[in-house]
Design a protein around this motif. Structure first.
Motif, PDB file in Angstrom:
ATOM      1  N   CYS A  31      12.468  13.407 -73.452  1.00  9.61           N
ATOM      2  CA  CYS A  31      12.832  14.091 -72.203  1.00  9.61           C
ATOM      3  C   CYS A  31      14.191  14.757 -72.380  1.00  9.61           C
ATOM      4  CB  CYS A  31      12.888  13.068 -71.070  1.00  9.61           C
ATOM      5  SG  CYS A  31      13.706  13.697 -69.607  1.00  9.61           S
ATOM      6  N   VAL A  32      14.224  16.072 -72.326  1.00 11.31           N
ATOM      7  CA  VAL A  32      15.506  16.781 -72.345  1.00 11.31           C
ATOM      8  C   VAL A  32      16.045  16.779 -70.916  1.00 11.31           C
ATOM      9  CG1 VAL A  32      16.677  18.981 -72.779  1.00 11.31           C
ATOM     10  CG2 VAL A  32      14.774  18.271 -74.245  1.00 11.31           C
ATOM     11  N   LEU A  33      17.240  16.258 -70.760  1.00 11.82           N
ATOM     12  CA  LEU A  33      17.836  16.244 -69.421  1.00 11.82           C
ATOM     13  C   LEU A  33      18.727  17.463 -69.249  1.00 11.82           C
ATOM     14  CD1 LEU A  33      18.774  12.466 -69.052  1.00 11.82           C
ATOM     15  CD2 LEU A  33      16.999  13.699 -67.796  1.00 11.82           C
TER      16      LEU A  33
ATOM     17  N   THR B 294      16.565  30.642 -81.763  1.00  7.79           N
ATOM     18  CA  THR B 294      16.490  29.642 -80.700  1.00  7.79           C
ATOM     19  C   THR B 294      15.470  28.571 -81.111  1.00  7.79           C
ATOM     20  OG1 THR B 294      14.851  30.983 -79.562  1.00  7.79           O
ATOM     21  CG2 THR B 294      17.163  31.258 -78.902  1.00  7.79           C
ATOM     22  N   MET B 295      15.482  27.448 -80.387  1.00 12.47           N
ATOM     23  CA  MET B 295      14.719  26.258 -80.782  1.00 12.47           C
ATOM     24  C   MET B 295      13.236  26.556 -81.024  1.00 12.47           C
ATOM     25  SD  MET B 295      15.087  23.029 -81.337  1.00 12.47           S
ATOM     26  CE  MET B 295      15.679  21.577 -80.487  1.00 12.47           C
ATOM     27  N   VAL B 296      12.611  27.326 -80.144  1.00 19.05           N
ATOM     28  CA  VAL B 296      11.170  27.543 -80.268  1.00 19.05           C
ATOM     29  C   VAL B 296      10.813  28.275 -81.567  1.00 19.05           C
ATOM     30  CG1 VAL B 296      11.139  29.716 -78.953  1.00 19.05           C
ATOM     31  CG2 VAL B 296       9.098  28.264 -78.985  1.00 19.05           C
TER      32      VAL B 296
ATOM     33  N   TYR C 133      14.742  24.806 -70.517  1.00 24.60           N
ATOM     34  CA  TYR C 133      15.831  24.574 -71.467  1.00 24.60           C
ATOM     35  C   TYR C 133      15.513  25.154 -72.844  1.00 24.60           C
ATOM     36  CZ  TYR C 133      12.544  20.948 -72.608  1.00 24.60           C
ATOM     37  OH  TYR C 133      11.388  20.301 -72.938  1.00 24.60           O
ATOM     38  N   CYS C 134      14.362  25.801 -72.964  1.00 18.17           N
ATOM     39  CA  CYS C 134      13.930  26.257 -74.290  1.00 18.17           C
ATOM     40  C   CYS C 134      13.603  27.749 -74.286  1.00 18.17           C
ATOM     41  CB  CYS C 134      12.721  25.435 -74.727  1.00 18.17           C
ATOM     42  SG  CYS C 134      12.172  25.721 -76.418  1.00 18.17           S
ATOM     43  N   ARG C 135      12.692  28.154 -73.390  1.00 22.13           N
ATOM     44  CA  ARG C 135      12.180  29.520 -73.447  1.00 22.13           C
ATOM     45  C   ARG C 135      12.434  30.274 -72.142  1.00 22.13           C
ATOM     46  NH1 ARG C 135       6.337  30.061 -74.541  1.00 22.13           N
ATOM     47  NH2 ARG C 135       7.037  32.143 -75.048  1.00 22.13           N
TER      48      ARG C 135
ATOM     49  N   LEU D 192       4.211  14.106 -85.517  1.00 21.95           N
ATOM     50  CA  LEU D 192       3.937  15.351 -84.802  1.00 21.95           C
ATOM     51  C   LEU D 192       4.774  15.358 -83.530  1.00 21.95           C
ATOM     52  CD1 LEU D 192       1.775  17.778 -84.263  1.00 21.95           C
ATOM     53  CD2 LEU D 192       0.656  16.082 -82.816  1.00 21.95           C
ATOM     54  N   THR D 193       5.396  16.489 -83.243  1.00 21.99           N
ATOM     55  CA  THR D 193       6.036  16.669 -81.940  1.00 21.99           C
ATOM     56  C   THR D 193       5.226  17.700 -81.172  1.00 21.99           C
ATOM     57  OG1 THR D 193       8.215  16.242 -82.883  1.00 21.99           O
ATOM     58  CG2 THR D 193       8.168  17.246 -80.727  1.00 21.99           C
ATOM     59  N   THR D 194       4.802  17.346 -79.978  1.00 20.75           N
ATOM     60  CA  THR D 194       3.912  18.211 -79.204  1.00 20.75           C
ATOM     61  C   THR D 194       4.261  18.115 -77.727  1.00 20.75           C
ATOM     62  OG1 THR D 194       1.606  18.494 -78.483  1.00 20.75           O
ATOM     63  CG2 THR D 194       2.228  16.292 -79.201  1.00 20.75           C
ATOM     64  N   ASN D 195       3.904  19.158 -76.979  1.00 18.90           N
ATOM     65  CA  ASN D 195       4.064  19.036 -75.525  1.00 18.90           C
ATOM     66  C   ASN D 195       2.911  18.241 -74.920  1.00 18.90           C
ATOM     67  OD1 ASN D 195       1.880  20.861 -75.177  1.00 18.90           O
ATOM     68  ND2 ASN D 195       3.264  22.623 -75.080  1.00 18.90           N
TER      69      ASN D 195
ATOM     70  N   PHE E 281      20.829  18.170 -73.755  1.00 21.56           N
ATOM     71  CA  PHE E 281      20.533  19.607 -73.820  1.00 21.56           C
ATOM     72  C   PHE E 281      21.501  20.274 -74.810  1.00 21.56           C
ATOM     73  CE2 PHE E 281      21.122  23.708 -71.120  1.00 21.56           C
ATOM     74  CZ  PHE E 281      20.180  24.404 -71.862  1.00 21.56           C
ATOM     75  N   MET E 282      20.925  21.037 -75.749  1.00 22.95           N
ATOM     76  CA  MET E 282      21.742  21.730 -76.758  1.00 22.95           C
ATOM     77  C   MET E 282      21.670  23.247 -76.538  1.00 22.95           C
ATOM     78  SD  MET E 282      20.777  19.705 -80.263  1.00 22.95           S
ATOM     79  CE  MET E 282      19.033  19.480 -79.966  1.00 22.95           C
ATOM     80  N   PRO E 283      22.681  23.977 -76.976  1.00 26.62           N
ATOM     81  CA  PRO E 283      22.678  25.438 -76.789  1.00 26.62           C
ATOM     82  C   PRO E 283      21.743  26.128 -77.783  1.00 26.62           C
ATOM     83  CG  PRO E 283      24.715  24.738 -77.847  1.00 26.62           C
ATOM     84  CD  PRO E 283      23.967  23.483 -77.528  1.00 26.62           C
TER      85      PRO E 283
ATOM     86  N   GLY F 287       6.842  23.002 -83.667  1.00 32.74           N
ATOM     87  CA  GLY F 287       6.622  24.412 -83.378  1.00 32.74           C
ATOM     88  C   GLY F 287       7.770  24.937 -82.518  1.00 32.74           C
ATOM     89  N   GLY F 288       7.495  25.917 -81.732  1.00 36.05           N
ATOM     90  CA  GLY F 288       6.312  26.300 -80.998  1.00 36.05           C
ATOM     91  C   GLY F 288       5.483  25.043 -80.632  1.00 36.05           C
ATOM     92  N   GLU F 289       4.276  25.294 -80.277  1.00 34.69           N
ATOM     93  CA  GLU F 289       3.407  24.161 -79.973  1.00 34.69           C
ATOM     94  C   GLU F 289       2.397  24.013 -81.111  1.00 34.69           C
ATOM     95  OE1 GLU F 289       3.222  21.506 -78.241  1.00 34.69           O
ATOM     96  OE2 GLU F 289       1.288  21.138 -79.150  1.00 34.69           O
ATOM     97  N   PRO F 290       2.558  22.977 -81.942  1.00 32.30           N
ATOM     98  CA  PRO F 290       1.737  22.868 -83.149  1.00 32.30           C
ATOM     99  C   PRO F 290       0.243  22.723 -82.875  1.00 32.30           C
ATOM    100  CG  PRO F 290       3.053  20.878 -82.816  1.00 32.30           C
ATOM    101  CD  PRO F 290       3.566  21.894 -81.846  1.00 32.30           C
TER     102      PRO F 290
HETATM  103  N1  SAM Z   1       6.126  22.233 -78.386  1.00 31.92           N
HETATM  104  C1  SAM Z   1       6.481  20.976 -78.935  1.00 31.92           C
HETATM  105  C2  SAM Z   1       7.116  20.106 -77.893  1.00 31.92           C
HETATM  106  O1  SAM Z   1       7.224  20.522 -76.741  1.00 31.92           O
HETATM  107  O2  SAM Z   1       7.477  18.980 -78.224  1.00 31.92           O
HETATM  108  C3  SAM Z   1       7.347  21.035 -80.193  1.00 31.92           C
HETATM  109  C4  SAM Z   1       8.449  22.032 -80.218  1.00 31.92           C
HETATM  110  S1  SAM Z   1       9.807  21.697 -79.156  1.00 31.92           S
HETATM  111  C5  SAM Z   1      10.870  23.030 -79.567  1.00 31.92           C
HETATM  112  C6  SAM Z   1      10.546  20.286 -79.956  1.00 31.92           C
HETATM  113  C7  SAM Z   1      11.528  19.500 -79.151  1.00 31.92           C
HETATM  114  O3  SAM Z   1      12.686  20.269 -78.920  1.00 31.92           O
HETATM  115  C8  SAM Z   1      11.013  19.050 -77.801  1.00 31.92           C
HETATM  116  O4  SAM Z   1      11.162  17.652 -77.658  1.00 31.92           O
HETATM  117  C9  SAM Z   1      11.902  19.797 -76.845  1.00 31.92           C
HETATM  118  O5  SAM Z   1      12.086  19.090 -75.670  1.00 31.92           O
HETATM  119  C10 SAM Z   1      13.178  19.949 -77.649  1.00 31.92           C
HETATM  120  N2  SAM Z   1      14.063  21.031 -77.198  1.00 31.92           N
HETATM  121  C11 SAM Z   1      13.745  22.321 -76.991  1.00 31.92           C
HETATM  122  N3  SAM Z   1      14.815  23.027 -76.587  1.00 31.92           N
HETATM  123  C12 SAM Z   1      15.853  22.156 -76.544  1.00 31.92           C
HETATM  124  C13 SAM Z   1      17.239  22.270 -76.212  1.00 31.92           C
HETATM  125  N4  SAM Z   1      17.775  23.428 -75.835  1.00 31.92           N
HETATM  126  N5  SAM Z   1      18.007  21.169 -76.290  1.00 31.92           N
HETATM  127  C14 SAM Z   1      17.467  19.976 -76.666  1.00 31.92           C
HETATM  128  N6  SAM Z   1      16.185  19.808 -77.010  1.00 31.92           N
HETATM  129  C15 SAM Z   1      15.374  20.882 -76.939  1.00 31.92           C
END
Ligand code: SAM
Length: 351
Positions: free
Chosen positions: A184-186, A345-347, A28-30, A118-121, A214-216, A65-68
């Motif tokens: 959790c992005v659904l 885009t989000m990343v 949903y991101c990359r 902090l937001t991290t994977n 989920f966002m565009p 981030g990205g992944e901080p």
């Molecule tokens: N890498 C870190 C992570 O995974 O949390 C931080 C960056 S990530 C872009 C930040 C948040 O954005 C995460 O919770 C991710 O699930 C959410 N995210 C990324 N793309 C998204 C989308 N298209 N719609 C909704 N949330 C999204």
């Protein structure tokens, strides 16, 4: 007096993306193809931006981030941020004609510490959680989109990540990084069947699980209204497992909050698509390359780092920020005929 936009919203939350590199390729991101497009700055540059903004009323900073956690030096950066003390703008008799506050930043060393999140994977969190806590991190949000290792690998497109993330979550809890949230992005077709398993996970692990619509904002441009699993759908599904009771939430909070009827386990739902909360938005973002973004869906950004390179003083940076905040968008237009995709885009923004 605090930093306000022209709609009267106080800007108190700052998100700083410290890299647009990521070690995951979440569907949903990359797409996984673009990599780091914009690069990142020295920590000293982010620190100066943060210091000016804290002097203008920011009380919460979230690193993203990205992944901080891919950035070497993130622990030391947190330690420096933790020395900042929140403070509003110096009271001034004459507010700017555009409704924004006068730009006179200052710090009050007697104030409470900043809220640093902090937001991290979570992939690298297990080894860093205690160090981050000791450095002054207040809390952590871990992104995790399935509670099943195979499904997790399908979504993140990284094999064997699940165990690392689970270890990261548990290390964060042991370190006292609290409250601990799991995002959790659904996305329909990938993980909508994970709703009840996540309800169980919240109760067993003692974490707050937050579902995000989920966002565009994805690189692959796969979003359509049908791919969004909405707040109403999540609530209905979870009710099949156990009744939820809504908990009052702060106006500026992004998530609607619920606890299970027996008091064990908390669920949040962030519903920017079906229940937008732009009217209470208190956020601005700084991208990894030092641009200010006033909305996730902005079609432009504002080059704060260029001001620094040109030798602007802190007061001049604050004036620049006031001008930018004055132009903060009223709301997003997801799903509307006039929707224009964000310029990043989000990343590459920092969620
Ligand atoms: N890498 C870190 C992570 O995974 O949390 C931080 C960056 S990530 C872009 C930040 C948040 O954005 C995460 O919770 C991710 O699930 C959410 N995210 C990324 N793309 C998204 C989308 N298209 N719609 C909704 N949330 C999204």
């Amino acid at each position: 007096m605090f930093l306000h936009d022209k709609f009267g919203r106080a800007i108190t939350d700052l998100r700083i993306s410290i890299t647009d590199r990521c070690n995951y390729k979440c569907v949903y991101c990359r797409t996984g193809n673009e990599g780091a497009l914009y690069g990142d700055l020295d920590f000293d540059d982010y620190l100066r931006m943060a210091r000016v903004l804290v002097g203008m009323g920011v009380t919460k900073i979230r690193l993203t981030g990205g992944e901080p956690l891919l950035r070497n030096g993130v622990v030391d950066f947190v330690r420096e941020l933790a020395k900042l003390r929140p403070q509003g703008l110096k009271p001034h008799s004459d507010s700017g004609s555009n409704g924004t506050a006068e730009a006179v930043p200052f710090q009050n060393q007697d104030a409470d510490p900043l809220d640093i999140a902090l937001t991290t994977n979570g992939h690298l969190l297990a080894d860093l959680a205690q160090l981050l806590k000791d450095a002054g991190l207040t809390r952590v949000t871990v992104s995790m989109d399935a509670v099943d290792p195979d499904r997790f690998a399908r979504i993140t497109r990284v094999p064997n990540g699940y165990d690392h993330v689970l270890a990261g979550i548990r290390a964060a809890r042991r370190a006292g990084l609290w409250p601990l949230k799991v995002n959790c992005v659904l996305m329909r077709g990938f993980n909508e069947d994970q709703i009840i398993p996540f309800g169980m996970f919240a109760r067993e692990e003692g974490v707050t699980v937050r579902f995000i619509e989920f966002m565009p904002l994805e690189e692959g441009r796969t979003w359509s209204p049908n791919t969004v699993v909405t707040l109403d759908e999540i609530l209905a599904r979870m009710a099949e497992y156990r009744p939820l009771v809504e908990i009052p939430h702060a106006r500026s909070e992004t998530a609607r909050r619920y606890r299970f009827d027996d008091g064990v386990g908390e669920i949040g739902i962030i519903a920017p698509v079906s229940h937008p909360f732009c009217g209470h938005c208190s956020r601005i973002r700084i991208t990894s390359d030092g641009k200010i973004r006033t909305c996730l869906f902005s079609i432009w950004d504002h080059d704060l780092h260029a001001q620094m390179r040109q030798g602007a003083s802190d007061e001049e940076l604050a004036e620049f920020i006031c001008g930018v905040v004055a132009r903060k968008e009223e709301r997003h237009h997801i799903g509307e005929p006039d929707f224009v995709p964000a310029s990043r885009t989000m990343v590459h923004i920092g969620g």
